[in-house]
Design an enzyme around this catalytic site. Structure first.
Site, short mmCIF file in Angstrom:
data_model
loop_
_atom_site.label_atom_id
_atom_site.label_comp_id
_atom_site.label_asym_id
_atom_site.label_seq_id
_atom_site.Cartn_x
_atom_site.Cartn_y
_atom_site.Cartn_z
N SER A 74 0.87 -1.18 0.00
CA SER A 74 0.00 0.00 0.00
C SER A 74 0.90 1.22 0.00
O SER A 74 1.71 1.40 0.92
CB SER A 74 -0.89 0.02 1.25
OG SER A 74 -1.29 1.35 1.51
N HIS A 96 -1.61 -1.71 -3.86
CA HIS A 96 -2.83 -1.38 -3.12
C HIS A 96 -2.96 0.14 -3.01
O HIS A 96 -2.04 0.82 -2.53
CB HIS A 96 -2.73 -2.04 -1.74
CG HIS A 96 -3.96 -1.96 -0.92
ND1 HIS A 96 -5.03 -2.83 -1.08
CD2 HIS A 96 -4.29 -1.15 0.10
CE1 HIS A 96 -5.96 -2.53 -0.18
NE2 HIS A 96 -5.55 -1.51 0.54
N ASP A 116 -5.12 3.11 -1.42
CA ASP A 116 -6.09 3.43 -0.37
C ASP A 116 -6.71 4.79 -0.63
O ASP A 116 -6.07 5.83 -0.43
CB ASP A 116 -5.38 3.44 0.99
CG ASP A 116 -5.07 2.03 1.46
OD1 ASP A 116 -6.01 1.22 1.54
OD2 ASP A 116 -3.90 1.75 1.78
N MET A 163 -9.36 7.56 0.44
CA MET A 163 -10.09 7.96 1.66
C MET A 163 -10.71 9.34 1.48
O MET A 163 -10.07 10.23 0.91
CB MET A 163 -9.12 8.03 2.84
CG MET A 163 -8.36 6.75 3.08
SD MET A 163 -7.26 6.96 4.48
CE MET A 163 -6.48 5.34 4.52
N HIS A 177 -8.78 0.28 -2.84
CA HIS A 177 -9.58 0.05 -1.63
C HIS A 177 -10.28 1.37 -1.32
O HIS A 177 -9.66 2.32 -0.85
CB HIS A 177 -8.61 -0.37 -0.51
CG HIS A 177 -9.24 -0.51 0.83
ND1 HIS A 177 -8.48 -0.61 1.99
CD2 HIS A 177 -10.53 -0.59 1.23
CE1 HIS A 177 -9.27 -0.73 3.03
NE2 HIS A 177 -10.53 -0.71 2.60
N MET A 201 -12.31 3.72 0.71
CA MET A 201 -12.84 4.03 2.05
C MET A 201 -13.58 5.36 1.92
O MET A 201 -13.17 6.40 2.45
CB MET A 201 -11.68 4.11 3.05
CG MET A 201 -11.12 2.72 3.36
SD MET A 201 -9.47 2.78 4.07
CE MET A 201 -8.51 2.81 2.56
N MET A 219 -10.41 -6.31 7.12
CA MET A 219 -9.61 -5.25 7.74
C MET A 219 -9.09 -5.76 9.08
O MET A 219 -9.87 -6.15 9.95
CB MET A 219 -10.45 -3.99 7.98
CG MET A 219 -10.76 -3.16 6.75
SD MET A 219 -9.33 -2.65 5.78
CE MET A 219 -8.33 -1.76 6.97
N ASP A 268 -5.67 -6.69 5.41
CA ASP A 268 -5.14 -5.33 5.29
C ASP A 268 -5.07 -4.67 6.67
O ASP A 268 -6.10 -4.45 7.31
CB ASP A 268 -6.07 -4.54 4.36
CG ASP A 268 -5.60 -3.13 4.09
OD1 ASP A 268 -4.48 -2.77 4.48
OD2 ASP A 268 -6.38 -2.38 3.46
C1 DX5 Z 1 -5.80 1.42 6.32
C2 DX5 Z 1 -5.48 1.06 4.90
C3 DX5 Z 1 -4.34 0.13 4.82
C4 DX5 Z 1 -3.06 0.72 5.34
C5 DX5 Z 1 -2.19 -0.40 5.82
O1 DX5 Z 1 -6.96 2.14 6.34
O2 DX5 Z 1 -6.58 0.41 4.31
O3 DX5 Z 1 -4.17 -0.35 3.48
O4 DX5 Z 1 -2.38 1.49 4.38
O5 DX5 Z 1 -1.14 0.16 6.54
P1 DX5 Z 1 -0.22 -0.73 7.50
O6 DX5 Z 1 0.28 -1.87 6.70
O7 DX5 Z 1 0.86 0.22 7.93
O8 DX5 Z 1 -1.10 -1.16 8.64
ZN ZN Z 2 -6.26 -0.64 2.37
#
Ligand code: DX5
Ligand code: ZN
Length: 217
Positions: A9, A34, A36, A38, A67, A69, A138, A176
């Protein structure tokens, strides 16, 4: 020997030099990347969206695993296809008509995933599992990288595996949050097909080695 797919990610990467990050990822054994996304509503943090993904698409041919969010992700499904996303995952908690969203993602040519927050039971996916390409468990509360892994994830992976086998489907399991070299092999043994990691990889002195540590144990 079967090994997990590693999906770094980029949330923990240096955003001022993503070209360098992608050079490293292209040399690495990571098959997926990946992304993310948000929105500051579904999760407290804001990250990046379509224009950034569109630019990154020029830097690699690896699988783009987005992903989302974000609230009402169904508004943007076409946009994510247009910027080159291959696997699009929405959160169960954002959906009233999950079937409709999953159908649309697949109809326009992406793989469809559904993510579950740590408090959301796996059993809620019983009636849709056969239609899903991927279930994302998650293992932290979404929003930030660098959080502590939640131990009940192993049980949730086992429950997901049971659900997939009972439905005779080929759905993949992705984990994740808080993934590192101490829990990767246990997660793979429990049934995870894809391991996402941000801070473990990007805070490591040697990210290429960190990726291998997650894949070969
Ligand atoms: C959290 C994200 C993850 C995050 C993982 O909301 O969905 O993908 O980047 O980070 P680590 O591996 O540092 O927990
Ligand atoms: Zn993620």
């Amino acid at each position: 020997m079967k090994t997990p797919v590693i999906a770094p990610s980029i949330l923990s990467a240096d955003f001022s030099d993503l070209t360098k990050t992608f050079k490293m990822l292209n040399q690495s054994e990571a098959q997926w990347i990946h992304l993310d996304v948000m929105d500051g509503n579904f999760v407290p943090n804001i990250s990046f969206g379509m224009p950034v993904i569109k630019s990154l698409r020029k830097l690699t041919t690896k699988v783009f695993d987005a992903h989302l969010m974000i609230e009402k992700p169904e508004r943007y499904i076409h946009n994510f296809k247009l910027v080159g996303v291959d696997v699009l995952t929405v959160h169960y908690e954002t959906q009233t008509h999950l079937n409709r969203t999953v159908d649309l993602i697949k109809k326009i040519g992406m793989k469809a995933g559904v993510a579950l927050n740590p408090h959301t039971p796996v059993s809620l996916l019983k009636d849709i599992v056969a239609e899903l390409d991927l279930i994302l468990i998650m293992s932290v509360n979404p929003g930030y990288s660098g959080q502590q892994f939640i131990e009940h994830t192993y049980r949730k992976i086992a429950e997901t595996k049971d659900l997939i086998l009972a439905g005779n489907s080929k759905t993949l399991i992705e984990v994740d949050g808080g993934v590192n070299d101490t829990n990767a092999s246990k997660l793979f043994t429990a049934g995870a097909d894809i391991l996402v990691a941000a801070s473990y990889i990007f805070n490591h002195d040697n990210p290429l080695k960190a990726i291998n540590n997650l894949k070969y144990f």
